[in-house]
Design a protein around this motif. Structure first.
Motif, mmCIF file in Angstrom:
data_model
loop_
_atom_site.group_PDB
_atom_site.id
_atom_site.type_symbol
_atom_site.label_atom_id
_atom_site.label_comp_id
_atom_site.label_asym_id
_atom_site.label_seq_id
_atom_site.Cartn_x
_atom_site.Cartn_y
_atom_site.Cartn_z
ATOM 1 N N HIS A 170 0.851 -7.828 -13.611
ATOM 2 C CA HIS A 170 0.032 -7.147 -12.611
ATOM 3 C C HIS A 170 0.447 -7.605 -11.223
ATOM 4 N N PHE A 171 0.106 -6.775 -10.220
ATOM 5 C CA PHE A 171 0.285 -7.112 -8.815
ATOM 6 C C PHE A 171 -0.961 -7.835 -8.311
ATOM 7 N N ASN A 172 -0.781 -8.638 -7.263
ATOM 8 C CA ASN A 172 -1.925 -9.377 -6.711
ATOM 9 C C ASN A 172 -2.761 -8.538 -5.752
ATOM 10 N N VAL A 173 -2.292 -7.361 -5.368
ATOM 11 C CA VAL A 173 -3.044 -6.472 -4.474
ATOM 12 C C VAL A 173 -3.096 -5.088 -5.114
ATOM 13 N N PRO A 174 -4.154 -4.334 -4.841
ATOM 14 C CA PRO A 174 -4.230 -2.987 -5.431
ATOM 15 C C PRO A 174 -3.359 -1.978 -4.721
ATOM 16 N N THR A 175 -3.010 -2.226 -3.412
ATOM 17 C CA THR A 175 -2.214 -1.259 -2.659
ATOM 18 C C THR A 175 -1.538 -1.969 -1.499
ATOM 19 N N LEU A 176 -0.460 -1.382 -1.024
ATOM 20 C CA LEU A 176 0.211 -1.818 0.207
ATOM 21 C C LEU A 176 -0.017 -0.742 1.252
ATOM 22 N N HIS A 177 -0.877 -1.052 2.245
ATOM 23 C CA HIS A 177 -1.228 -0.089 3.284
ATOM 24 C C HIS A 177 -0.503 -0.492 4.569
ATOM 25 N N PHE A 178 0.547 0.257 4.928
ATOM 26 C CA PHE A 178 1.328 -0.044 6.123
ATOM 27 C C PHE A 178 0.599 0.362 7.399
ATOM 28 N N GLY A 179 -0.410 1.195 7.272
ATOM 29 C CA GLY A 179 -1.146 1.638 8.453
ATOM 30 C C GLY A 179 -0.337 2.629 9.271
ATOM 31 N N ASP A 180 -0.483 2.558 10.600
ATOM 32 C CA ASP A 180 0.249 3.452 11.506
ATOM 33 C C ASP A 180 1.626 2.865 11.769
ATOM 34 N N VAL A 181 2.641 3.649 11.572
ATOM 35 C CA VAL A 181 4.020 3.215 11.779
ATOM 36 C C VAL A 181 4.672 4.117 12.818
ATOM 37 N N SER A 182 5.639 3.554 13.561
ATOM 38 C CA SER A 182 6.396 4.324 14.555
ATOM 39 C C SER A 182 7.764 4.668 14.008
ATOM 40 N N LEU A 183 8.409 5.578 14.714
ATOM 41 C CA LEU A 183 9.699 6.085 14.258
ATOM 42 C C LEU A 183 10.783 5.035 14.485
#
Length: 663
Positions: free
Chosen positions: A500-513
Motif C-alpha cells: 500500500h501507499f502511505n497517502v491516498p492521493t498526490l495532489h499537486f494543486g495549481d501548477v504553472s507551465l
C-alpha cells in the motif's frame, strides 16, 4: 423423397450423436454448416447415356462407376433460415475427364451459373454455381439437382433442415455405485429448448429403464424423466439412453453404473447341530448382519447360484413341452384328454412361479425368508451360502493426518511441511508416489517419493510447496503399494502480494507551465516475500519527456525541434523515480513523482503498480493537478521573452499569445 431430410454431413457421420453435439450442429447457420463440411463423396449416378449421340469423344479416362464430375459440397444443406428470405450456397463442379462436358439442371431449386461459363466446364477445371433457396415456411425441404453429361446423369442432394426440437438431456449419466438387485433412480428436468414441438420416444437397455418412454413436449416446456438402474449382477454396466425424434434424429446419452455386493454377512461360516434322539429335535441359531444402508430382504435358497436355479426351472418347461406333445397326439384318439391337458398346463405354471426356497426332510429353517431393517427403504435379494471364505490382506499404509491444510500463503513463497507415513500391517510396504496430473499438483514436491516401510514402522515425508497460481485449491496425492493406495489430501489458498501507499492521493494543486513540481510518497511491502514492481501512469503522453523552462533557456534549438513533433505525440509530463525495483519483505521505498506541464490542462490520472509475475494494475494512487496562469505585476522585474515565446514567434504562432515573464 423421404418424409424428413437426412442429417447434415456432420451428423450423418456420427454413430452415437450426443445431445450437446446435436445442439451445436442445429445451432449453426447455413454458412457455418458449409464451413464445417470436410467430407466429400462421389455423386450418385442414376442413368448412363450413349456418348455417340452428343459427342465425338467416346473413350473416357474415368471409370463407369465414377461420375465425370465431382461436386463440393456433396450435399447442399440449408438450416436455421427465416421464411421468405433468400439464402445462397456455392456449388463447385470439377470436370475429372479429358474433354468438355455439358452441365444441365432441373428446376427444383434455382441454380445460377457463372457469368463467364455457358454450361460447359473445361477438362480438369471447375466452375462455381450458386444454389438459391427462398423458404415459404420453417419446415424441411428435400430436392435433387440433376446434372447431365454426354455419358451419364447424376444427382446432387439439396436439403433444408427446418425447425427442430431439442431436449436438453445430459451427455452422460452416472449412477455411481449401486447394490445388486437394488433400484437407483435419477430424476432429470428436461426442457425443450428449440423452436419445434418435441415428439419423442426414449429407449433403454437392461438394467436401465426410463419413465416416460414416449410423449410430446411443447416449445419451452419442461418435464421430469426418471431413469432407473436395477442391476442383477455385480460389475460395471454401460449402456445408452436413446431419444428418437419424429424428425429422424437419434440422440445418445451414455449411462454408467457399478453394481456391488453390500456388506451383509453371517455371524458364523459354519453351524454344527448336536446329535439328537430319534423323533426329537434340536436347534441352533445363526445371526445375519446387515451393515448396509438399505433394507435387505433375505431368503434361504435351495441352490447356491442364480444360474443353477434357472437351469432347474427350465427342466419342468422341457418336460411340459414333451408331455404336451404326447397329449396332443393322444387327443386325436381320446376326446376326454383335453381336460387333462389344461390341468397339466396349470401344474407347470405353478412350477415356474416357485421361489425355490430351501426345503429338506430333516432340516428346517425358520424363518425361511424375511426383512432386515437398517437406515433406508429398499429391497434387495442377496444369496448367502453358508461356506468358508478366506482373503488376503496387503500392507496397511496410513498418514498421520486426514488432510494437510496449508491455509493462506503468498504467491511465489516457499513453504515446507513434514508428514509421517505409517505401516500398520504385518508385512513390508513398498510405496511409490503417483506423479500429479494437474498444474497446481506440480507445485508440490515430496521427498522421498518411493521407499519401503517395515511392519509397524514409519517414514517421514518432506513436502515442499511454492505456487504462482492464485486461488483456493484442493489436491489429492496417491501413494500406491502392491495391493492398494494411500491418499494424501491437501488444501489451501494462494493469495497475491499485499502492499500500500502511505497517502491516498498526490495532489499537486495549481501548477504553472514548464515548471516542474515534485511530490513524494512511500510504497510499503506488507508481504513476507520480496515485491518486484513497475510503476506507470496510464493516460500520460507517449512522446519525449516534457521540457522545463530552464532547459528551454539553454537549448532553444531543441525546443524548436520538439515543437515541430508535438502534432504527432503528446510529451511525457510525469517522471517517476524509481519507476521499477524490488522491495524486501516488510520493507518500504520512497517514490518521487515530478509533473512538468507542457500542455496547460487539468490532470486526474493514476499511478499504477504492476507486480511482476502476478499481474498488471495491482494497485493505484490518484494524481491530481490543475494548470493556472500566474500574472506578474512587479515593476522591478525585467521582462524578457522566454525561450517558449521565442519558439512561438519563430513558428509564427498566434499574435494573441503573450510572452512569459523571465526575471
Amino acid at each position: 423423397p423421404p418424409s424428413h431430410p437426412q442429417l447434415s454431413p456432420l451428423l450423418a457421420g456420427a454413430p452415437f450423436l450426443t445431445p450437446s453435439a446435436f445442439l451445436k450442429e442445429m445451432s449453426l447457420t447455413t454458412k457455418q454448416s458449409l464451413a464445417s463440411t470436410r467430407e466429400m463423396r462421389r455423386p450418385q449416378i442414376i442413368q448412363l447415356l450413349d456418348m455417340s449421340e452428343t459427342s465425338h469423344h467416346k473413350p473416357s479416362a474415368v471409370d463407369l462407376e465414377q461420375s465425370l464430375f465431382q461436386s463440393f459440397p456433396s450435399e447442399v444443406v440449408f438450416q436455421n433460415y427465416v421464411p421468405f428470405e433468400v439464402y445462397e450456397v456455392p456449388l463447385i463442379l470439377r470436370n475429372t475427364d479429358k474433354v468438355s462436358k455439358v452441365v444441365l439442371e432441373t428446376p427444383h431449386f434455382k441454380l445460377i451459373s457463372p457469368s463467364d461459363v455457358c454450361c460447359k466446364v473445361a477438362p480438369g477445371m471447375r466452375s462455381t454455381f450458386h444454389v438459391l433457396f427462398i423458404p415459404e415456411e420453417n419446415k424441411d425441404y428435400f430436392h435433387q439437382l440433376t446434372c447431365i453429361t454426354e455419358r451419364e446423369k447424376f444427382i446432387v442432394l439439396i436439403q433444408a433442415i427446418g425447425a427442430r426440437a431439442i431436449l436438453d438431456f445430459p451427455d452422460q449419466l452416472n449412477f455411481s455405485v449401486c447394490p445388486v438387485k437394488y433400484s437407483s433412480q435419477k430424476t432429470l428436468l428436461v426442457c425443450n429448448i428449440r423452436n419445434r414441438e418435441a415428439r419423442y420416444r426414449i429407449s433403454t437397455e437392461s438394467p436401465v429403464s426410463d419413465d416416460p418412454s414416449i410423449g410430446t413436449l411443447g416449445i419451452g416446456d419442461a418435464m421430469q424423466v426418471t431413469v432407473e438402474f436395477h442391476p442383477l449382477k455385480t460389475g460395471d454396466h454401460s449402456s445408452s439412453l436413446v431419444v428418437h425424434y419424429d424428425t429422424g434424429e437419434d440422440i445418445h446419452t451414455s449411462l454408467y453404473g457399478a453394481a456391488v455386493d453390500v456388506n451383509i454377512r453371517l455371524a458364523r461360516n459354519s453351524l454344527t447341530v448336536e446329535k439328537s434322539y430319534l423323533m426329537l429335535s434340536n436347534h441352533r441359531s445363526v445371526v445375519i448382519h446387515n451393515r448396509s444402508e438399505i433394507i435387505v430382504h433375505f431368503q434361504w435358497k435351495a441352490f447356491v447360484t442364480q444360474e443353477e436355479e434357472d437351469r432347474q426351472k427350465l427342466r419342468p418347461q422341457r418336460q411340459k413341452e414333451d408331455k404336451m406333445d404326447h397329449c396332443l397326439r393322444e387327443c386325436e384318439v381320446d376326446p376326454a384328454l383335453p381336460e387333462r391337458l389344461s390341468l397339466l398346463s396349470c401344474t407347470f405354471q405353478n412350477v415356474q412361479g416357485d421361489s425355490m426356497l430351501f426345503s429338506d426332510d430333516v432340516f428346517t429353517l425358520e424363518p425361511v425368508e424375511g426383512d432386515i431393517w437398517p437406515n433406508s427403504s429398499a429391497e434387495i435379494n442377496t444369496r448367502l451360502p453358508l461356506c468358508i471364505k478366506r482373503g488376503g490382506i496387503g500392507p496397511q499404509l496410513r498418514f498421520s493426518f486426514d488432510q494437510l491444510d496449508i491455509r493462506k500463503v503468498f504467491v511465489g513463497s516457499d513453504h515446507s511441511y513434514e508428514a509421517i507415513l505409517f505401516n500398520k500391517g504385518a508385512i513390508d510396504a513398498v510405496f511409490n508416489l503417483v506423479p500429479p496430473a494437474t498444474a497446481l499438483g506440480s507445485c508440490f514436491t515430496f521427498l522421498p517419493q518411493e521407499g519401503i516401510i517395515l511392519p509397524d514402522g514409519l517414514q517421514v515425508i518432506r513436502i515442499s510447496f511454492s505456487s504462482t497460481i492464485l486461488g483456493e485449491f484442493t489436491e489429492e496425492f496417491r501413494f500406491t503399494n502392491t495391493s492398494s493406495a494411500c491418499l494424501c489430501p491437501c488444501r489451501g489458498c494462494v493469495i497475491g502480494l499485499t502492499f500500500h501507499f502511505n497517502v491516498p492521493t498526490l495532489h499537486f494543486g495549481d501548477v504553472s507551465l514548464d515548471f516542474p513540481h515534485t511530490m513524494s510518497c512511500c510504497l510499503t511491502n506488507t508481504s513476507s516475500v520480496p515485491l518486484t514492481f513497475n510503476l506507470r501512469i496510464p493516460g500520460d503522453g507517449l512522446g519525449e519527456p516534457s521540457v522545463s523552462s530552464f532547459v528551454q533557456l539553454s537549448d532553444s534549438t531543441r525546443l524548436l525541434r520538439r515543437k515541430g513533433a508535438q502534432h504527432r505525440f503528446k510529451p511525457t509530463e510525469f517522471t517517476i523515480k524509481p519507476c521499477r525495483g524490488t522491495i524486501r519483505p516488510l520493507g518500504l521505498l520512497d517514490i518521487q513523482v515530478t509533473l512538468c506541464s507542457n500542455t496547460g490542462k487539468s490532470y486526474e490520472l493514476a499511478l499504477v503498480v504492476d507486480v511482476c509475475g502476478v499481474g498488471k494494475a495491482g494497485s493505484a494512487l490518484l494524481l491530481t493537478a490543475r494548470y493556472r496562469h500566474f500574472p506578474c505585476s512587479s515593476s522591478s522585474l525585467l521582462v524578457h521573452p522566454s525561450p517558449r515565446c521565442l519558439a512561438r514567434g519563430l513558428l509564427a504562432s498566434s499574435p494573441n499569445e503573450k510572452c512569459c515573464l523571465m526575471s
